[in-house]
Design a protein around this motif. Structure first.
Motif, short mmCIF file in Angstrom:
data_model
loop_
_atom_site.label_atom_id
_atom_site.label_comp_id
_atom_site.label_asym_id
_atom_site.label_seq_id
_atom_site.Cartn_x
_atom_site.Cartn_y
_atom_site.Cartn_z
N GLY A 26 58.52 -23.23 -49.39
CA GLY A 26 59.00 -23.58 -50.71
C GLY A 26 58.05 -23.09 -51.78
N ARG A 27 58.53 -23.06 -52.98
CA ARG A 27 57.74 -22.54 -54.09
C ARG A 27 57.05 -23.69 -54.80
N PHE A 28 55.75 -23.69 -54.72
CA PHE A 28 54.95 -24.72 -55.37
C PHE A 28 54.31 -24.16 -56.64
N ALA A 29 54.48 -24.90 -57.72
CA ALA A 29 53.78 -24.56 -58.94
C ALA A 29 52.33 -25.04 -58.88
N SER A 30 52.13 -26.14 -58.21
CA SER A 30 50.80 -26.70 -58.04
C SER A 30 50.80 -27.65 -56.86
N ILE A 31 49.66 -27.76 -56.25
CA ILE A 31 49.45 -28.73 -55.19
C ILE A 31 48.23 -29.56 -55.56
N ASN A 32 48.43 -30.84 -55.70
CA ASN A 32 47.35 -31.72 -56.10
C ASN A 32 46.47 -32.12 -54.92
N CYS A 95 51.95 -35.17 -42.11
CA CYS A 95 51.40 -34.41 -43.22
C CYS A 95 52.09 -34.81 -44.51
N LYS A 96 51.34 -34.91 -45.58
CA LYS A 96 51.92 -35.16 -46.89
C LYS A 96 51.25 -34.25 -47.92
N ILE A 97 52.08 -33.57 -48.66
CA ILE A 97 51.59 -32.71 -49.73
C ILE A 97 52.08 -33.26 -51.05
N SER A 98 51.16 -33.49 -51.95
CA SER A 98 51.49 -33.97 -53.29
C SER A 98 51.40 -32.79 -54.24
N GLY A 99 52.52 -32.47 -54.86
CA GLY A 99 52.52 -31.35 -55.76
C GLY A 99 53.86 -31.16 -56.44
N ALA A 100 53.97 -30.06 -57.15
CA ALA A 100 55.18 -29.73 -57.88
C ALA A 100 55.82 -28.52 -57.22
N ALA A 101 57.00 -28.71 -56.69
CA ALA A 101 57.73 -27.65 -56.02
C ALA A 101 59.07 -27.40 -56.71
N TRP A 102 59.55 -26.19 -56.57
CA TRP A 102 60.82 -25.82 -57.18
C TRP A 102 61.97 -26.47 -56.43
N ALA A 103 62.82 -27.14 -57.19
CA ALA A 103 64.02 -27.75 -56.65
C ALA A 103 65.23 -26.99 -57.17
N TRP A 104 65.93 -26.33 -56.25
CA TRP A 104 67.05 -25.48 -56.66
C TRP A 104 68.19 -26.27 -57.28
N TYR A 109 60.82 -27.55 -61.52
CA TYR A 109 59.74 -27.96 -60.65
C TYR A 109 59.65 -29.48 -60.66
N THR A 110 59.55 -30.03 -59.49
CA THR A 110 59.57 -31.48 -59.34
C THR A 110 58.27 -31.95 -58.70
#
Length: 125
Positions: A26-32, A95-104, A109-110
């Motif tokens: 998926g497309r992430f704008a950022s990963i915290n 696994c858990k990734i906290s970040g902003a990903a593109w939601a089609w 970005y969510t």
């Protein structure tokens, strides 16, 4: 959409090692932060390790000195190297990734927490 694929779990004898991987698509704008959690049967889910966007790490007391979290930003992958495994480490690891990903669907970005499906780690002789 975002998908987290976990791998590396299995059965290992006490004192052995396993390396868990979690690859995010998926497309992430950022990963915290990238995190590993675990939940043993009949117990609460607990956070095992965290690595932030800046590279700082944090571990639960129960795994300090034995587990190491790392990441490969280019591959959007987080790892958990588990050494000196004990029977009490037996759990499903998430696994858990906290970040902003593109939601089609929403077209934006969510910012959210994205979870893997879990992988079973069993430490037993």
């Amino acid at each position: 959409q975002v998908q987290l694929e976990e791998s590396g779990g299995g059965l290992v004898q006490p004192g052995g090692s396993l390396r868990l991987s979690c690859a995010a698509s998926g497309r992430f704008a950022s990963i915290n932060a990238m995190n590993w959690y675990r939940q043993a049967s009949g117990k609460e889910r607990e956070r095992v390790a965290t690595i932030t966007s800046g590279g700082s790490t944090n571990y639960a007391d129960a795994v300090k000195g034995r587990f190491t979290i790392s990441r490969d930003n280019a591959k959007n992958t987080v790892y958990l190297q588990m050494n000196s495994l004990k029977p009490e480490d037996t759990a499903v690891y998430y696994c858990k990734i906290s970040g902003a990903a593109w939601a089609w669907i929403s077209g934006r970005y969510t910012l959210n927490d994205y979870w893997g499906q879990g992988t079973q780690v069993t430490v037993s002789s």
